[in-house]
Design a protein around this motif. Sequence first.
Motif, PDB file in Angstrom:
ATOM      1  N   GLY A   1       5.085  -2.205 -57.419  1.00  0.00           N
ATOM      2  CA  GLY A   1       5.323  -1.216 -58.544  1.00  0.00           C
ATOM      3  C   GLY A   1       6.915  -0.815 -58.637  1.00  0.00           C
ATOM      4  O   GLY A   1       7.581  -1.091 -57.416  1.00  0.00           O
ATOM      5  N   PRO A   2       7.360  -0.107 -59.358  1.00  0.00           N
ATOM      6  CA  PRO A   2       8.784   0.342 -59.601  1.00  0.00           C
ATOM      7  C   PRO A   2       9.254   1.183 -58.478  1.00  0.00           C
ATOM      8  O   PRO A   2       8.210   1.926 -57.912  1.00  0.00           O
ATOM      9  CB  PRO A   2       8.968   0.582 -60.952  1.00  0.00           C
ATOM     10  CG  PRO A   2       7.578   1.234 -61.295  1.00  0.00           C
ATOM     11  CD  PRO A   2       6.698   0.201 -60.833  1.00  0.00           C
ATOM     12  N   SER A   3      10.406   1.326 -58.191  1.00  0.00           N
ATOM     13  CA  SER A   3      11.157   2.474 -57.352  1.00  0.00           C
ATOM     14  C   SER A   3      10.534   3.956 -57.887  1.00  0.00           C
ATOM     15  O   SER A   3      10.318   4.379 -58.910  1.00  0.00           O
ATOM     16  CB  SER A   3      12.551   2.497 -57.238  1.00  0.00           C
ATOM     17  OG  SER A   3      12.941   1.040 -56.730  1.00  0.00           O
ATOM     18  N   GLY A   4       9.852   4.492 -56.988  1.00  0.00           N
ATOM     19  CA  GLY A   4       9.725   5.903 -56.981  1.00  0.00           C
ATOM     20  C   GLY A   4       8.258   5.897 -57.484  1.00  0.00           C
ATOM     21  O   GLY A   4       7.879   7.241 -58.039  1.00  0.00           O
TER      22      GLY A   4
ATOM     23  N   MET B   1       1.185   0.252 -59.228  1.00  0.00           N
ATOM     24  CA  MET B   1       1.419   1.606 -59.209  1.00  0.00           C
ATOM     25  C   MET B   1       2.371   1.865 -60.152  1.00  0.00           C
ATOM     26  O   MET B   1       3.472   1.244 -60.466  1.00  0.00           O
ATOM     27  CB  MET B   1       1.452   2.341 -57.812  1.00  0.00           C
ATOM     28  CG  MET B   1       0.290   2.169 -56.899  1.00  0.00           C
ATOM     29  SD  MET B   1       0.666   3.174 -55.375  1.00  0.00           S
ATOM     30  CE  MET B   1       0.538   4.774 -55.989  1.00  0.00           C
ATOM     31  N   ASN B   2       2.156   3.174 -60.789  1.00  0.00           N
ATOM     32  CA  ASN B   2       3.329   3.632 -61.523  1.00  0.00           C
ATOM     33  C   ASN B   2       3.251   5.404 -61.697  1.00  0.00           C
ATOM     34  O   ASN B   2       2.292   5.795 -61.934  1.00  0.00           O
ATOM     35  CB  ASN B   2       3.400   2.969 -63.181  1.00  0.00           C
ATOM     36  CG  ASN B   2       4.596   3.724 -63.853  1.00  0.00           C
ATOM     37  OD1 ASN B   2       5.614   3.412 -63.247  1.00  0.00           O
ATOM     38  ND2 ASN B   2       4.344   4.016 -64.911  1.00  0.00           N
ATOM     39  N   LYS B   3       4.288   5.868 -61.275  1.00  0.00           N
ATOM     40  CA  LYS B   3       4.357   7.344 -61.460  1.00  0.00           C
ATOM     41  C   LYS B   3       3.341   7.914 -60.659  1.00  0.00           C
ATOM     42  O   LYS B   3       2.404   8.769 -61.040  1.00  0.00           O
ATOM     43  CB  LYS B   3       4.119   7.947 -62.948  1.00  0.00           C
ATOM     44  CG  LYS B   3       5.422   7.435 -63.680  1.00  0.00           C
ATOM     45  CD  LYS B   3       5.433   8.025 -65.203  1.00  0.00           C
ATOM     46  CE  LYS B   3       6.561   7.400 -66.072  1.00  0.00           C
ATOM     47  NZ  LYS B   3       6.565   7.961 -67.380  1.00  0.00           N
ATOM     48  N   GLY B   4       2.790   7.394 -59.459  1.00  0.00           N
ATOM     49  CA  GLY B   4       2.070   7.790 -58.496  1.00  0.00           C
ATOM     50  C   GLY B   4       0.505   7.524 -58.765  1.00  0.00           C
ATOM     51  O   GLY B   4      -0.513   8.031 -58.099  1.00  0.00           O
TER      52      GLY B   4
ATOM     53  N   THR C   1       4.671   6.287 -50.231  1.00  0.00           N
ATOM     54  CA  THR C   1       4.009   7.503 -49.890  1.00  0.00           C
ATOM     55  C   THR C   1       2.622   7.145 -49.489  1.00  0.00           C
ATOM     56  O   THR C   1       2.112   7.696 -48.534  1.00  0.00           O
ATOM     57  CB  THR C   1       4.250   8.514 -50.863  1.00  0.00           C
ATOM     58  OG1 THR C   1       5.667   8.976 -50.936  1.00  0.00           O
ATOM     59  CG2 THR C   1       3.484   9.767 -50.575  1.00  0.00           C
ATOM     60  N   THR C   2       2.129   6.274 -50.181  1.00  0.00           N
ATOM     61  CA  THR C   2       0.639   5.741 -50.019  1.00  0.00           C
ATOM     62  C   THR C   2       0.426   5.007 -48.877  1.00  0.00           C
ATOM     63  O   THR C   2      -0.525   5.343 -48.014  1.00  0.00           O
ATOM     64  CB  THR C   2       0.089   5.069 -51.209  1.00  0.00           C
ATOM     65  OG1 THR C   2       0.261   5.565 -52.550  1.00  0.00           O
ATOM     66  CG2 THR C   2      -1.287   4.343 -51.124  1.00  0.00           C
TER      67      THR C   2
ATOM     68  N   MET D   1       0.700  -3.955 -47.699  1.00  0.00           N
ATOM     69  CA  MET D   1       2.062  -4.356 -47.829  1.00  0.00           C
ATOM     70  C   MET D   1       2.635  -3.510 -49.057  1.00  0.00           C
ATOM     71  O   MET D   1       2.179  -3.758 -49.887  1.00  0.00           O
ATOM     72  CB  MET D   1       2.177  -5.617 -47.606  1.00  0.00           C
ATOM     73  CG  MET D   1       3.651  -6.138 -48.032  1.00  0.00           C
ATOM     74  SD  MET D   1       3.671  -8.148 -47.868  1.00  0.00           S
ATOM     75  CE  MET D   1       5.065  -8.395 -48.481  1.00  0.00           C
ATOM     76  N   VAL D   2       3.970  -3.142 -48.753  1.00  0.00           N
ATOM     77  CA  VAL D   2       4.569  -2.344 -49.837  1.00  0.00           C
ATOM     78  C   VAL D   2       5.743  -3.527 -50.178  1.00  0.00           C
ATOM     79  O   VAL D   2       6.439  -4.097 -49.379  1.00  0.00           O
ATOM     80  CB  VAL D   2       5.092  -1.186 -49.446  1.00  0.00           C
ATOM     81  CG1 VAL D   2       6.482  -0.752 -50.532  1.00  0.00           C
ATOM     82  CG2 VAL D   2       4.204  -0.130 -49.480  1.00  0.00           C
ATOM     83  N   THR D   3       5.698  -3.563 -51.601  1.00  0.00           N
ATOM     84  CA  THR D   3       6.992  -4.403 -52.150  1.00  0.00           C
ATOM     85  C   THR D   3       7.135  -4.005 -53.573  1.00  0.00           C
ATOM     86  O   THR D   3       6.248  -3.571 -54.216  1.00  0.00           O
ATOM     87  CB  THR D   3       6.770  -5.859 -52.043  1.00  0.00           C
ATOM     88  OG1 THR D   3       7.725  -6.510 -52.468  1.00  0.00           O
ATOM     89  CG2 THR D   3       5.668  -6.486 -52.788  1.00  0.00           C
TER      90      THR D   3
END
Length: 276
Positions: free
Chosen positions: A34-37, A208-211, A42-43, A190-192
């Motif tokens: 997903g995009p930054s933020g 994901m987007n906006k949490g 956090t997940t 993995m996060v990317t």
Amino acid sequence: MIKAVKLVKKYGAAAAVNQVSFEVATGKNMVLLGPSGCGKTTTLRLINRLVTPESGTITINGININDHPAEELRRGIGYVLQHHGLFPHYTVAENAAIVPKLLKWESHKIKSRIEELFSKLNLDQSLINKYPAALSGGQQQRVGLVRALMVNPPVLLMDEPFGALDNLTRLAIRKEFRELDELRNKTIVMVTHDIQEAFEMGDVICLMNKGEVMQLGEPASLLQHPANEFVAQFLKEQRLLLALKFFKLGEQSAWEAMNGMDEVDLKALLRSTIKP
């Protein structure tokens, strides 16, 4: 192996993670994309209790992570950081030995395991007694993986593990990771933010987007059946390249994945891109 149910994590009034749920089967790699933020890091940090949710639960192998002391939980989870996370004042060997020493491993066992992982990750044994500053970026990232794998944890968390590397090194290390037998039986999250990387490395993608989770599924399903407009637009620019990578030329599903594109132009592009 990993199950998250309705996770919520807030910073002030804003929800960094909002009602996030997913399951990761044993031996599979789920990529948080997903995009930054958007809440993906956090997940990831919620899984090994680096942060605590306001609500929701996480279980690993059927056991609630809160049933373990945090330190004990983390010793059973490998953690690979974007900037390798090596201690600069420790040698490579000392960095790798941190968790084994906490577990009271014998020195000869630690040495043998380091040498084994160095061999598997194509690292020269002469680097073992050097400090991280003497290593290239690719070598540092490999050593970070050595440290994460030392005690053979069943779960591996990877936070943008290739993000700090140049493109050529990044491609080479991704190839090594996919072929590494040490990872084949690991359950990986993995996060990317790199779409190509996510589709190349992931068995399952959690976009994901906006949490919030926009779509959770196998890579092909996100291409063929985007759940909403955000998913379709997020993948739009790289849709052709992804389809070429994940579908055989001539299959109807390839054209379905390219829904909305002009078929004449697409065929011309395919002919110019793929050599017989």
